[in-house]
Design an enzyme around this catalytic site. Structure first.
Site, PDB file in Angstrom:
ATOM      1  N   ASN A   1      -0.849   5.529   3.187  1.00  0.00           N
ATOM      2  CA  ASN A   1      -1.148   6.217   1.927  1.00  0.00           C
ATOM      3  C   ASN A   1      -2.367   7.102   2.139  1.00  0.00           C
ATOM      4  O   ASN A   1      -3.380   6.654   2.669  1.00  0.00           O
ATOM      5  CB  ASN A   1      -1.438   5.146   0.858  1.00  0.00           C
ATOM      6  CG  ASN A   1      -1.689   5.760  -0.512  1.00  0.00           C
ATOM      7  OD1 ASN A   1      -1.748   6.976  -0.654  1.00  0.00           O
ATOM      8  ND2 ASN A   1      -1.836   4.904  -1.502  1.00  0.00           N
TER       9      ASN A   1
ATOM     10  N   GLY B   1      -1.907  -4.275  -2.159  1.00  0.00           N
ATOM     11  CA  GLY B   1      -0.626  -4.973  -2.021  1.00  0.00           C
ATOM     12  C   GLY B   1      -0.579  -5.787  -0.737  1.00  0.00           C
ATOM     13  O   GLY B   1      -1.490  -5.730   0.093  1.00  0.00           O
TER      14      GLY B   1
ATOM     15  N   SER C   1       0.850  -1.177   0.000  1.00  0.00           N
ATOM     16  CA  SER C   1       0.000   0.000   0.000  1.00  0.00           C
ATOM     17  C   SER C   1       0.895   1.240   0.000  1.00  0.00           C
ATOM     18  O   SER C   1       1.824   1.351   0.779  1.00  0.00           O
ATOM     19  CB  SER C   1      -0.849  -0.036   1.263  1.00  0.00           C
ATOM     20  OG  SER C   1      -1.612   1.118   1.308  1.00  0.00           O
ATOM     21  N   GLY C   2       0.627   2.157  -0.907  1.00  0.00           N
ATOM     22  CA  GLY C   2       1.404   3.395  -0.991  1.00  0.00           C
ATOM     23  C   GLY C   2       2.616   3.285  -1.888  1.00  0.00           C
ATOM     24  O   GLY C   2       3.402   4.225  -2.009  1.00  0.00           O
TER      25      GLY C   2
ATOM     26  N   THR D   1      -1.845   2.469  -7.780  1.00  0.00           N
ATOM     27  CA  THR D   1      -2.975   3.153  -8.402  1.00  0.00           C
ATOM     28  C   THR D   1      -2.475   4.209  -9.377  1.00  0.00           C
ATOM     29  O   THR D   1      -2.993   4.346 -10.493  1.00  0.00           O
ATOM     30  CB  THR D   1      -3.861   3.777  -7.320  1.00  0.00           C
ATOM     31  OG1 THR D   1      -4.161   2.762  -6.372  1.00  0.00           O
ATOM     32  CG2 THR D   1      -5.143   4.310  -7.904  1.00  0.00           C
TER      33      THR D   1
ATOM     34  N   GLU E   1      -0.079  -6.891   2.761  1.00  0.00           N
ATOM     35  CA  GLU E   1      -0.224  -6.042   3.955  1.00  0.00           C
ATOM     36  C   GLU E   1       0.254  -6.765   5.202  1.00  0.00           C
ATOM     37  O   GLU E   1      -0.199  -7.870   5.497  1.00  0.00           O
ATOM     38  CB  GLU E   1      -1.688  -5.600   4.124  1.00  0.00           C
ATOM     39  CG  GLU E   1      -2.044  -4.486   3.151  1.00  0.00           C
ATOM     40  CD  GLU E   1      -3.447  -3.944   3.320  1.00  0.00           C
ATOM     41  OE1 GLU E   1      -4.203  -4.475   4.150  1.00  0.00           O
ATOM     42  OE2 GLU E   1      -3.797  -2.978   2.604  1.00  0.00           O
TER      43      GLU E   1
ATOM     44  N   SER F   1      -5.398   5.642  -0.187  1.00  0.00           N
ATOM     45  CA  SER F   1      -5.208   4.206  -0.328  1.00  0.00           C
ATOM     46  C   SER F   1      -6.468   3.553  -0.877  1.00  0.00           C
ATOM     47  O   SER F   1      -7.573   3.823  -0.410  1.00  0.00           O
ATOM     48  CB  SER F   1      -4.865   3.637   1.036  1.00  0.00           C
ATOM     49  OG  SER F   1      -4.722   2.246   0.915  1.00  0.00           O
ATOM     50  N   SER F   2      -6.286   2.703  -1.899  1.00  0.00           N
ATOM     51  CA  SER F   2      -7.453   1.999  -2.433  1.00  0.00           C
ATOM     52  C   SER F   2      -7.851   0.928  -1.436  1.00  0.00           C
ATOM     53  O   SER F   2      -7.037   0.090  -1.071  1.00  0.00           O
ATOM     54  CB  SER F   2      -7.108   1.348  -3.759  1.00  0.00           C
ATOM     55  OG  SER F   2      -6.247   2.155  -4.494  1.00  0.00           O
TER      56      SER F   2
HETATM   57  N1  LIG Z   1       4.787   7.968 -10.292  1.00  0.00           N
HETATM   58  C1  LIG Z   1       4.527   8.783  -9.264  1.00  0.00           C
HETATM   59  N2  LIG Z   1       4.945  10.049  -9.290  1.00  0.00           N
HETATM   60  C2  LIG Z   1       4.672  10.880  -8.282  1.00  0.00           C
HETATM   61  N3  LIG Z   1       4.012  10.525  -7.169  1.00  0.00           N
HETATM   62  C3  LIG Z   1       3.589   9.250  -7.062  1.00  0.00           C
HETATM   63  C4  LIG Z   1       3.804   8.325  -8.113  1.00  0.00           C
HETATM   64  N4  LIG Z   1       3.272   7.144  -7.739  1.00  0.00           N
HETATM   65  C5  LIG Z   1       2.733   7.353  -6.493  1.00  0.00           C
HETATM   66  N5  LIG Z   1       2.907   8.613  -6.105  1.00  0.00           N
HETATM   67  C6  LIG Z   1       2.489   9.197  -4.816  1.00  0.00           C
HETATM   68  O1  LIG Z   1       2.268   8.178  -3.901  1.00  0.00           O
HETATM   69  C7  LIG Z   1       0.947   8.179  -3.414  1.00  0.00           C
HETATM   70  C8  LIG Z   1       0.439   6.761  -3.220  1.00  0.00           C
HETATM   71  O2  LIG Z   1       0.309   6.152  -4.483  1.00  0.00           O
HETATM   72  P1  LIG Z   1      -0.824   5.073  -4.787  1.00  0.00           P
HETATM   73  O3  LIG Z   1      -0.725   4.773  -6.206  1.00  0.00           O
HETATM   74  O4  LIG Z   1      -2.113   5.524  -4.262  1.00  0.00           O
HETATM   75  O5  LIG Z   1      -0.364   3.840  -3.962  1.00  0.00           O
HETATM   76  P2  LIG Z   1      -1.039   2.400  -3.891  1.00  0.00           P
HETATM   77  O6  LIG Z   1      -2.171   2.391  -4.839  1.00  0.00           O
HETATM   78  O7  LIG Z   1       0.051   1.487  -4.276  1.00  0.00           O
HETATM   79  O8  LIG Z   1      -1.451   2.247  -2.509  1.00  0.00           O
HETATM   80  C9  LIG Z   1       0.160   8.932  -4.412  1.00  0.00           C
HETATM   81  O9  LIG Z   1      -0.926   9.590  -3.823  1.00  0.00           O
HETATM   82  C10 LIG Z   1       1.184   9.904  -4.972  1.00  0.00           C
HETATM   83  O10 LIG Z   1       1.210  11.045  -4.172  1.00  0.00           O
HETATM   84 MG   LIG Z   2      -4.090   2.124  -4.589  1.00  0.00          MG
END
Ligand SMILES: Nc1ncnc2c1ncn2[C@@H]1O[C@H](COP(=O)(O)OP(=O)(O)O)[C@@H](O)[C@H]1O
Ligand SMILES: [Mg+2]
Length: 1078
Positions: A160, A390, A110-111, A115, A392, A163-164
């Protein structure tokens, strides 16, 4: 302009190594170092073969611009530095061009950026796939489904901020051209427990905060909500606001996205009503109330909230109230109603809230699917994007984590399977001997969880269905029995005594050695969560709602469809959907994005080695590299390989004419690369060791430098030479131009002189000629003019008659003739009578005939007079002659004349011969008597008149006495000299006698006659015939008369009429005799 083909490679300008496969030496430290080095240089992407490792930068990087999209578009995977776009492009192109369905599997904690990665993939595909209004709408809808789902399915967690809290798999469907047609979204296991309770420092789902912050007062009022987070029990208060997140703005984004995706206004309204109802449910509180039988019964503390919920959802308040107090259990066709205690009531409330929300979420997904569904039935190509929670590992891990980690286990397995399979297949395809590769297969862990008989999920289900008291502890006990011997299962109480003394493992927990690490699960809540129990009374109450969305969310509440069979447990449902997903993924070509989180602080620029090391381990990335390298670390098609290294060998440089493979063989032989280091596949060269590759690269770099020098040398030489040649050429050109110029000048001078001389001569000649010609011309002209005049005259002479000028006259003459003719013809008919006295004469028709007309009249008159005269006898003629004579003598002279015209001249008024009295007289005369008449002789003395007979014979004039007839005077005609008379209307006249004659003694006769005119005329005529002399007849109002010796003047005056018409004569004096004429 054709884009210049710039041959680039992943290997150019590499920071560390772009592809971990090339890492040398390969171990955990070098792996992390490489990642770190790249991360520090903002290179967040690194490959392991075709797998992309992505490290969350936690800051916006300028590598997702449209220019970047263009850069990566249609380029080969290894051509440019590693990027998520390269993977997206590879996937999209093989989908479009090779008709292979694709899936993009994004994994990580997560984070870690899953996404975000999935959104980047989608936006890249949207940018490069077809264009057009319709396609754009589809894209827009697909992209806008994200904000909606994130609002309802994402929440702030400690790891995050966004977080989804659900797993998402989206199939994007394309047509044969690669244009998007639509999509299908599947959601997995929403973490619904979050609705009623959130861990410290975390929030509920975004949407709750968004409504309260972003909705208008009016809308809030409609939803019966207040803009105050603290009013709601379900909202975690300690972190209601998140830094850098504007809930209000996001609310507007969500509403806008809902509209774009196709939600109707009433649907949006219903959705928010359900959200509001969930929020308000949390505020319902219960209090215990003792009952007679000693049991506690719950009662709702404050019914206000309940009332509002019922108003909002259209549920009968009493029905809902009852559902919170009683539970109906059906057993053997019997309904038993039991009361709920306070704890049970809270449980029921929360269960309802969770169910409402999670069902709403599923409904949203279904609804979005309806909108983004592809509209055609044609075969579609599919690209699946999996963004699933992811792995956890929390302090307290419960059922959700268990499920999530199970899912990750499955994904890992499919990863292993597919990667290895792929590798294996490639070897077979290329005809290279396959050597077995050792790797950890997590199938055993999967089996531990999902085995139908002995799996943990199966046992949980069994426990849930088992009659009798079932608790989480009984479940653990069961696990301890069945799984005790499993290598990856750990529990204090298991039969296997391995963990008896493991104090890190509490009694109420079990631990599983996941491929990604050991995770300890709290067994508490497993049974309940798996059961996912919602009292039937509640679902029935919901079904009775007049709110159509809520009613639709609880179809099992319909009493007509009562199903006594228990609904499938959450675990088995999840297992089934994971199985479907796996099946689905297996049919597709996988593309991996493995997300790594560099630190726990959500901060940029921090690279926590330990944290990364942990992730690398459990993601099995090192193993991944090993597998990839087990056979050959590097492979490349012959063409690009030859292209890249051909400069290292004389035979292949600069061009190799034969097949690429032969070229590579020659090249490798020449370079003396040991045979075990490489192998020739059908289309690719396989290099066993990265060392070899790097050696090649080094050689290439060196050779490139040499080549550069060579090129420079040649270029300089060429440049100087061309410059020299150019100057030489220029000099010649200039000289040539100058010579030409000088010659031209000279020539022009001569030419102009010649022209001047020539022109003078020519001028002189020409003038001479001109003179001659002019003279000649004038002669000619003169001759011509003369001839012309001569001809003209002749012609005119000849043709004069035809000239028009004469025509007028001719016509005139003709017309005149015609007119005259007409005139005369008309005159003929209009002639007056032949009477000479007829005064009539026709009117003149034309003015021009005036004189003719008059003349004609005159001629006619003369003619008719002549005609008239011709009728006369001699007698008559005589008479008229006399009359004519009279007229000539007296007309217009004597006033008496007109009266005489009508009287016939009789001559002998006295019948002398017949009257005896005059016998004597007759005898005396003896001649023919012309006139015999009685006249008055005027007495000279007194003017008295005396009658006398006047006779005229052939020779004499006689006066005789009337009574006696005695002749008183006889005068021969020759003696008569003159006759005088007045001009007036009287009959007086004097006969003058010749002086000296016999008769004249007594003087002239003054007489008066009634027939004066006749008498004077006859006297005149007779005198003329006898004497041949014209008798003088004087007409005057005063004349002298000879009386003896005296001359007496006879004067005629105008007298009065008192004496009638008779003139009177009076002697005035000696000399004057006055006659008064009336
Ligand atoms: N490629 C990227 N460039 C800039 N910031 C990113 C990028 N990927 C993730 N982030 C930052 O990280 C945070 C968490 O990403 P997210 O995709 O929501 O994580 P996950 O879905 O894996 O939990 C996002 O809100 C964003 O601020
Ligand atoms: Mg996500």
């Amino acid at each position: 302009m054709a884009k210049m083909e710039v041959k680039t490679s992943l290997l150019d300008d590499m920071i560390g190594v772009g592809d971990m496969v090339l890492l040398e030496p390969l171990n955990e430290d070098s792996f992390i170092d490489n990642l770190k080095k790249r991360f520090d240089h903002s290179e967040v992407y690194t490959y392991i073969g075709s797998v992309v490792i992505s490290i969350n930068p936690y800051r916006p990087l300028p590598i997702y611009t449209p220019e970047k999209v263009e850069e990566y578009r249609n380029r080969n995977f290894y051509e440019l530095s590693p990027h998520i776009f390269a993977l997206s492009d590879e996937a999209y192109r093989s989908l479009r061009d090779q008709d292979k369905d694709q899936c993009i599997l994004i994994t990580g904690e997560s984070g870690a950026g899953k996404t975000e990665a999935s959104k980047l993939v989608m936006s890249y595909v949207a940018a490069v796939c077809g264009k057009g209004a319709e396609v754009n709408q589809v894209k827009e809808q697909l992209l806008q489904s994200n904000p909606v789902l994130e609002a309802f399915g994402n929440a702030k967690t400690v790891r995050n901020d966004n977080s989804s809290r659900f797993g998402k798999y989206m199939d994007i469907e394309f047509d044969f051209k690669g244009d998007p047609l639509g999509g299908v979204i599947s959601n997995y296991l929403l973490e619904k427990s979050r609705v009623v309770k959130q861990p410290r420092g975390e929030r509920n789902f975004h949407i709750f905060y968004q409504i309260l912050s972003g909705a208008s007062e009016d809308f809030l009022c409609k939803l019966k909500l207040e803009r105050d987070f603290s009013r709601y029990n379900y909202l975690g208060l300690d972190s209601a606001r998140v830094n850098g997140v504007d809930d209000a703005a996001n609310f507007r984004t969500v509403r806008n996205a809902m509209q774009i995706v196709g939600f109707m206004d009433h649907e949006t309204q219903s959705v928010f009503e359900v959200v509001a109802a969930v929020l308000k449910l949390g505020n319902i509180e219960f209090k215990p109330e003792s009952r007679v039988n000693g049991l506690d019964e719950s009662k709702i503390k404050d019914k206000n909230e309940l009332k509002e919920i019922c108003e909002l959802t259209g549920i009968d308040q009493s029905v809902l109230e009852r559902a919170f107090s009683f539970r109906t259990v059906e057993a053997k066709q019997e309904k038993v109603s039991t009361t709920l205690n306070v704890a049970q009531a809270y449980y029921a409330r929360d269960a309802l809230a969770k169910n409402l929300y999670s069902r709403l979420f599923s409904w949203l997904v279904t609804r979005i699917n309806e909108s983004i569904k592809a509209q055609t039935k044609v075969r579609k190509k599919v690209m699946g994007v999996l963004d699933i929670y992811g792995f956890e590992i929390f302090e307290d891990n419960s059922f959700e984590q268990f499920i999530i980690n199970y899912c990750n286990e499955k994904l890992q397995q499919i990863f292993i399977e597919l990667t290895l399979k792929e590798e294996q297949e490639e070897y077979i395809r290329e005809g290279i001997e396959w050597t077995h590769i050792e790797y950890f297969n997590n199938a055993i862990i999967c089996d531990l969880i999902e085995n139908n008989q002995t799996g943990i999920l199966a046992m949980l289900d069994e426990e849930c269905l088992r009659p009798g008291t079932v608790t989480d502890d009984t479940f653990l006990e069961k696990l301890n029995q069945v799984c005790a011997t499993h290598q990856h299962f750990e529990s204090r109480m298991s039969k296997c005594s391995r963990f008896l003394n493991d104090t890190s493992l509490p009694h109420s927990c079990f631990r599983i050695q996941h491929y990604a690490g050991k995770v300890m699960y709290q067994v508490e809540g497993f049974v309940d969560k798996n059961n996912d129990l919602l009292y039937r009374d509640l679902s029935q109450a919901m079904w009775k709602a007049s709110h159509s969305l809520i009613k639709a969310l609880f179809p099992e509440g319909n009493p007509a469809k009562i199903n006594l069979k228990r609904p499938p447990t959450a675990g088995s449902q999840f297992k089934a959907s994971v199985a479907t997903l796996m099946k689905n993924l297996q049919t597709k070509n996988p593309n991996y994005i493995r997300c790594i989180k560099p630190n726990d602080k959500k901060a940029a620029h921090i690279f926590n080695d330990a944290l990364v090391c942990h992730q690398i381990r459990y993601l099995g990335l090192l193993e991944n590299v090993r597998v990839r390298r087990a056979g050959y670390a590097f492979r490349q098609a012959y063409e690009p390989c030859l292209e890249r290294y051909k400069m290292l060998c004389k035979q292949t440089w600069p061009h190799w004419r034969g097949p690429a493979r032969a070229g590579v063989e020659v090249l490798f032989n020449e370079l003396e690369i040991p045979e075990e280091e490489f192998s020739f596949g059908r289309s690719k060269i396989f290099i066993r060791n990265p060392r070899t590759l790097f050696k090649l690269e080094d050689l290439r770099k060196q050779r490139l430098e040499d080549l550069a020098t060579l090129i420079e040398k040649i270029y300089r030489g060429w440049k100087c030479r061309t410059r020299f040649l150019l100057m030489k050429k220029s000099q010649i050109v200039i000289a040539a131009w100058y010579r030409r110029y000088a010659q031209q000048k000279k020539y022009q001078k001569i030419k102009s002189s010649a022209i001047i001389v020539q022109s003078y001569i020519r001028g002189w000649k020409a003038r001479k000629l001109l003179r001659e010609l002019k003279h000649q011309k004038r002669c000619n002209e003169a001759a011509t003019i003369i001839a012309a005049y001569w001809h003209g005259t002749q012609v005119r002479r000849e043709y004069r008659k035809f000239f028009r000028a004469n025509a007028g006259r001719k016509i005139y003459e003709f017309t005149l003739q015609r007119l005259m003719q007409k005139y005369f013809l008309e005159m003929k008919n209009k002639m007056p009578s032949l009477s000479p006295i007829d005064k009539n004469w026709p009117a003149r028709p034309y003015l021009f005939l005036d004189s003719t007309h008059k003349e004609l009249k005159r001629i006619f008159h003369l003619w008719r007079c002549k005609k008239y005269r011709d009728q006369f006898t001699d007698q008559q003629k005589l008479i008229y002659e006399e009359k004519l004579e009279a007229s000539e003598l007296f007309k217009d002279k004597k006033a008496l004349y007109p009266a005489s015209v009508g009287q016939p001249f009789q001559g002998a008024y006295l019948e002398i011969s017949k009257n005896p009295k005059y016998k004597k007289l007759k005898d005396a005369v003896d001649e023919k008597i012309i006139i015999a008449e009685v006249v008055n002789k005027i007495n000279r003395a007194n003017g008295k008149a005396t009658s006398r007979i006047f006779l005229l014979t052939k020779n004499n004039v006689l006066l005789a006495d009337q009574k006696s007839g005695n002749i008183k005077s006889e005068v021969p005609l020759g003696d008569v000299t003159k006759v005088s008379m007045s001009s007036q209307n009287d009959g007086f006249f004097a006969v003058h006698l010749k002086e000296g004659s016999g008769a004249a003694v007594k003087g002239d006769f003054l007489l008066s006659s009634d027939h004066l005119i006749e008498m004077a005329t006859k006297l005149y005529r007779t005198t003329l015939s006898q004497t041949k002399q014209k008798l003088n007849i004087e007409i005057s109002d005063e004349f002298l008369v000879q009386f003896r010796q005296d001359k007496v003047c006879v004067k005629f005056i105008q007298g009065s009429q008192k004496n009638g018409n008779i003139p009177t004569c009076k002697r005035k004096n000696n000399r004057l005799l006055e006659v008064a004429v009336p």
